[in-house]
Design a protein around this motif. Structure first.
Motif, PDB file in Angstrom:
ATOM      1  N   SER B  37      42.491  42.485  34.890  1.00 36.96           N
ATOM      2  CA  SER B  37      41.237  42.086  34.251  1.00 36.96           C
ATOM      3  C   SER B  37      40.572  41.005  35.107  1.00 36.96           C
ATOM      4  O   SER B  37      41.210  40.427  35.982  1.00 36.96           O
ATOM      5  CB  SER B  37      41.476  41.611  32.819  1.00 36.96           C
ATOM      6  OG  SER B  37      42.679  40.934  32.705  1.00 36.96           O
ATOM      7  N   SER B  40      42.256  37.165  36.626  1.00 40.44           N
ATOM      8  CA  SER B  40      43.708  37.014  36.488  1.00 40.44           C
ATOM      9  C   SER B  40      44.312  36.284  37.684  1.00 40.44           C
ATOM     10  O   SER B  40      45.444  35.817  37.623  1.00 40.44           O
ATOM     11  CB  SER B  40      44.361  38.390  36.363  1.00 40.44           C
ATOM     12  OG  SER B  40      44.241  39.049  37.606  1.00 40.44           O
ATOM     13  N   ASN B 120      39.048  44.886  35.750  1.00 39.61           N
ATOM     14  CA  ASN B 120      38.868  45.846  34.652  1.00 39.61           C
ATOM     15  C   ASN B 120      40.221  46.509  34.417  1.00 39.61           C
ATOM     16  O   ASN B 120      40.812  47.044  35.350  1.00 39.61           O
ATOM     17  CB  ASN B 120      37.814  46.870  35.107  1.00 39.61           C
ATOM     18  CG  ASN B 120      37.572  48.007  34.131  1.00 39.61           C
ATOM     19  OD1 ASN B 120      38.337  48.238  33.210  1.00 39.61           O
ATOM     20  ND2 ASN B 120      36.493  48.730  34.351  1.00 39.61           N
ATOM     21  N   LEU B 121      40.707  46.469  33.182  1.00 45.74           N
ATOM     22  CA  LEU B 121      42.035  47.068  32.932  1.00 45.74           C
ATOM     23  C   LEU B 121      41.945  48.526  32.489  1.00 45.74           C
ATOM     24  O   LEU B 121      42.965  49.155  32.217  1.00 45.74           O
ATOM     25  CB  LEU B 121      42.795  46.263  31.863  1.00 45.74           C
ATOM     26  CG  LEU B 121      43.519  44.993  32.329  1.00 45.74           C
ATOM     27  CD1 LEU B 121      44.200  44.310  31.151  1.00 45.74           C
ATOM     28  CD2 LEU B 121      44.539  45.290  33.423  1.00 45.74           C
ATOM     29  N   GLU B 142      45.567  35.587  29.326  1.00 49.49           N
ATOM     30  CA  GLU B 142      44.979  36.830  28.795  1.00 49.49           C
ATOM     31  C   GLU B 142      45.657  37.292  27.510  1.00 49.49           C
ATOM     32  O   GLU B 142      45.090  38.089  26.763  1.00 49.49           O
ATOM     33  CB  GLU B 142      45.110  37.958  29.821  1.00 49.49           C
ATOM     34  CG  GLU B 142      44.275  37.767  31.061  1.00 49.49           C
ATOM     35  CD  GLU B 142      44.694  38.763  32.141  1.00 49.49           C
ATOM     36  OE1 GLU B 142      44.689  39.975  31.887  1.00 49.49           O
ATOM     37  OE2 GLU B 142      45.049  38.301  33.236  1.00 49.49           O
ATOM     38  N   LYS B 146      48.271  42.810  26.229  1.00 50.82           N
ATOM     39  CA  LYS B 146      47.538  43.678  27.161  1.00 50.82           C
ATOM     40  C   LYS B 146      48.265  44.985  27.499  1.00 50.82           C
ATOM     41  O   LYS B 146      47.630  46.041  27.514  1.00 50.82           O
ATOM     42  CB  LYS B 146      47.162  42.914  28.436  1.00 50.82           C
ATOM     43  CG  LYS B 146      46.154  41.793  28.185  1.00 50.82           C
ATOM     44  CD  LYS B 146      44.879  42.299  27.547  1.00 50.82           C
ATOM     45  CE  LYS B 146      44.069  41.185  26.894  1.00 50.82           C
ATOM     46  NZ  LYS B 146      44.684  40.609  25.676  1.00 50.82           N
ATOM     47  N   TYR B 150      46.361  48.511  26.924  1.00 51.37           N
ATOM     48  CA  TYR B 150      45.961  49.279  28.110  1.00 51.37           C
ATOM     49  C   TYR B 150      47.170  49.952  28.755  1.00 51.37           C
ATOM     50  O   TYR B 150      47.479  49.711  29.918  1.00 51.37           O
ATOM     51  CB  TYR B 150      45.261  48.358  29.125  1.00 51.37           C
ATOM     52  CG  TYR B 150      44.108  47.590  28.521  1.00 51.37           C
ATOM     53  CD1 TYR B 150      42.861  48.180  28.392  1.00 51.37           C
ATOM     54  CD2 TYR B 150      44.284  46.287  28.066  1.00 51.37           C
ATOM     55  CE1 TYR B 150      41.802  47.482  27.811  1.00 51.37           C
ATOM     56  CE2 TYR B 150      43.228  45.582  27.484  1.00 51.37           C
ATOM     57  CZ  TYR B 150      41.995  46.188  27.366  1.00 51.37           C
ATOM     58  OH  TYR B 150      40.958  45.496  26.799  1.00 51.37           O
TER      59      TYR B 150
END
Ligand SMILES: Nc1nc2c(ncn2[C@@H]2O[C@H](COP(=O)(O)OP(=O)(O)OP(=O)(O)O)[C@@H](O)[C@H]2O)c(=O)[nH]1
Ligand SMILES: [Mg+2]
Ligand SMILES: [Zn+2]
Ligand SMILES: [Zn+2]
Lengths: 114, 215
Positions: B37, B40, B120-121, B142, B146, B150
Motif C-alpha cells: 500500500s 509502507s 496499491n494492495l 497499516e 491486511k 487482500y
C-alpha cells in the motif's frame, strides 16, 4: 478488476474462433480463478461496449468462478479453500499446500445453428 | 451449437511479461516486483538495501508512480540507476510499461532489478511484469488485518517484509496473527521483520536476496 482489458482479450479470441468456423457466436462461457477474480457485471458491461460493430455484438458472457483448492499437509485431505477463513475440514489443521489458481479460460462458445 | 474450447486467454500483459522474463534470464538479472500500500516504506527499504549492499550487489530500480519522479530521484541519490514510470492515473504497472522502461536501463550490468509498483494492495497483484520474485511490504501502522482483506496479493508473494518494526511499541499489531494467516495463504513464503529506518532485521533479507541471485 480491470475487466475492460480482459473483455478486449476475450472478444479478440471469440472473433477469431467465429471467423475460423464462419459462424455467428451467441453466448460464451469463461472461467477464472479466485486470486484473479472477474466481476460478472463489469466484464459484461465492458464486453458489450467493445463488441459493438463486431461479430460479437449482442453476445452475453457467462462467468464461472473456479474455487481455489488446497491439500492439507497433516491429513492429506484436498478441499475448497476459503481464503477468508482457512481451515482443513478434515482435521481442522492450518498447514496447507495451495493448488495453483485456475487460469482465465474461454471454456465454451455457443454458435447460431446453420 | 455449443463448442467446447477450454482455451487459455493470454492477455497482452501476459505476452509482454513473457518477453520481459526471457530478457531477464538472458541477462542473468534477478527482477523483483515490490508491492504494497502507499507509504509502507518501499522506497526507503530499497534505498537502504542499495547502500548496505554497495560493492556486493549491483542494483537498479524501476519506479512506478501515478505522477512525479520523486522516488526515482531518491534512488539516484544512492548512486544506483533508476528509471521513473509515470502511469498517468493507472493504479498498477503493466508489463508493457516495464518493457519500455527497460530501454533506458542497462540490465545486463545489474545483478538485481527492483520494480517498485504503484502503492496499491489490489491491482498490481493481477499484473505479471515478468519478474522472478515478488516482495510484499506491510508496515505496522497499516494494521494486522491486511492479509485477510487482500489475500490475493499476499498469496502470490515470495517474500513478506514486515516494515517499521521500530514502531512496535506504538501500534497495536498482532505479529503472530499476521504471520500465521500469511502462511496459510502461502506456506513457503519467506517472512522478515525489518525496519528500513534503523536497519533492524535487514541482514536476513539481504541473505535471502543474495541466495536468490546466486540461483
Ligand atoms: N518509523 C519508520 N518509518 C519508516 C520506515 N520505513 C519508511 N518509513 C517512513 O515511511 C514514509 C513512507 O516511506 P516511503 O519509502 O516513501 O514509502 P513508499 O512505500 O515508497 O511510498 P509510495 O511510493 O508513496 O507508495 C516515509 O516518511 C519514511 O521515512 C521504518 O522502517 N520506520
Ligand atoms: Mg515509493
Ligand atoms: Zn487436514
Ligand atoms: Zn486498479
Amino acid at each position: 478488476m480491470h475487466e475492460a482489458m480482459i473483455a478486449q482479450s476475450i472478444l479478440e479470441a471469440i472473433i477469431q474462433e467465429a471467423a475460423e468456423r464462419g459462424l455467428r457466436p451467441l453466448r460464451a462461457r469463461i472461467s477464472c480463478g479466485e486470486l484473479n477474480p472477474i466481476n460478472d457485471e463489469a466484464v459484461n458491461f465492458a464486453f458489450e461496449i467493445a463488441a459493438r460493430g463486431t461479430a460479437c455484438e449482442g453476445m452475453r458472457l457467462e462467468v464461472r468462478h473456479v474455487p481455489l483448492r488446497a491439500t492439507c499437509e497433516s491429513c492429506g485431505h484436498t478441499f475448497e479453500f476459503d481464503i477468508y477463513s482457512p481451515a482443513c475440514p478434515g482435521c481442522g489443521g492450518a498447514d496447507f499446500k495451495m493448488n495453483p489458481d485456475a487460469p482465465l479460460l474461454l471454456e465454451e462458445i455457443e454458435f447460431e445453428d446453420t | 451449437m455449443k463448442v467446447s474450447l477450454n482455451k487459455k486467454i493470454l492477455s497482452k500483459n501476459e505476452e509482454c511479461a513473457l518477453q520481459n522474463r526471457a530478457l531477464f534470464a538472458s541477462h542473468k538479472t534477478l527482477c523483483i516486483n515490490v508491492i504494497s500500500s502507499p507509504g509502507s516504506g518501499k522506497t526507503t527499504l530499497l534505498s537502504r538495501t542499495i547502500r548496505d549492499l554497495q560493492g556486493q550487489v549491483r542494483i537498479g530500480v524501476i519506479e512506478g508512480d501515478i505522477r512525479t519522479d520523486t522516488d526515482a530521484r531518491k534512488i539516484r541519490e544512492t548512486g544506483a540507476p533508476a528509471v521513473q514510470i509515470e502511469t498517468q492515473g493507472a493504479c498498477h504497472l503493466s508489463a508493457e510499461q516495464v518493457t519500455r522502461a527497460l530501454g533506458s536501463m542497462a540490465t545486463a550490468e545489474l545483478d538485481v532489478l527492483f520494480v517498485e509498483n504503484v502503492g496499491n494492495l489490489v491491482c498490481p497483484s493481477a499484473f505479471d511484469l515478468g519478474e522472478q520474485a515478488r516482495v510484499v511490504v506491510l508496515s505496522l501502522p497499516e494494521g494486522d488485518d491486511k492479509p485477510i482483506k487482500y489475500p490475493g496479493t499476499f498469496a502470490k508473494a515470495d517474500v513478506l517484509l514486515i516494515n517499521k518494526m521500530d514502531l512496535k511499541e506504538h501500534v497495536d499489531f498482532d505479529l503472530e496473527r499476521v504471520i500465521e494467516h500469511v502462511r496459510t495463504l502461502h506456506k513457503d513464503i519467506a517472512i522478515f521483520q525489518v525496519s528500513a529506518r534503523t536497519g533492524l532485521g535487514m541482514d536476513a533479507w539481504y541473505a535471502w536476496l543474495k541466495e536468490k541471485r546466486a540461483l
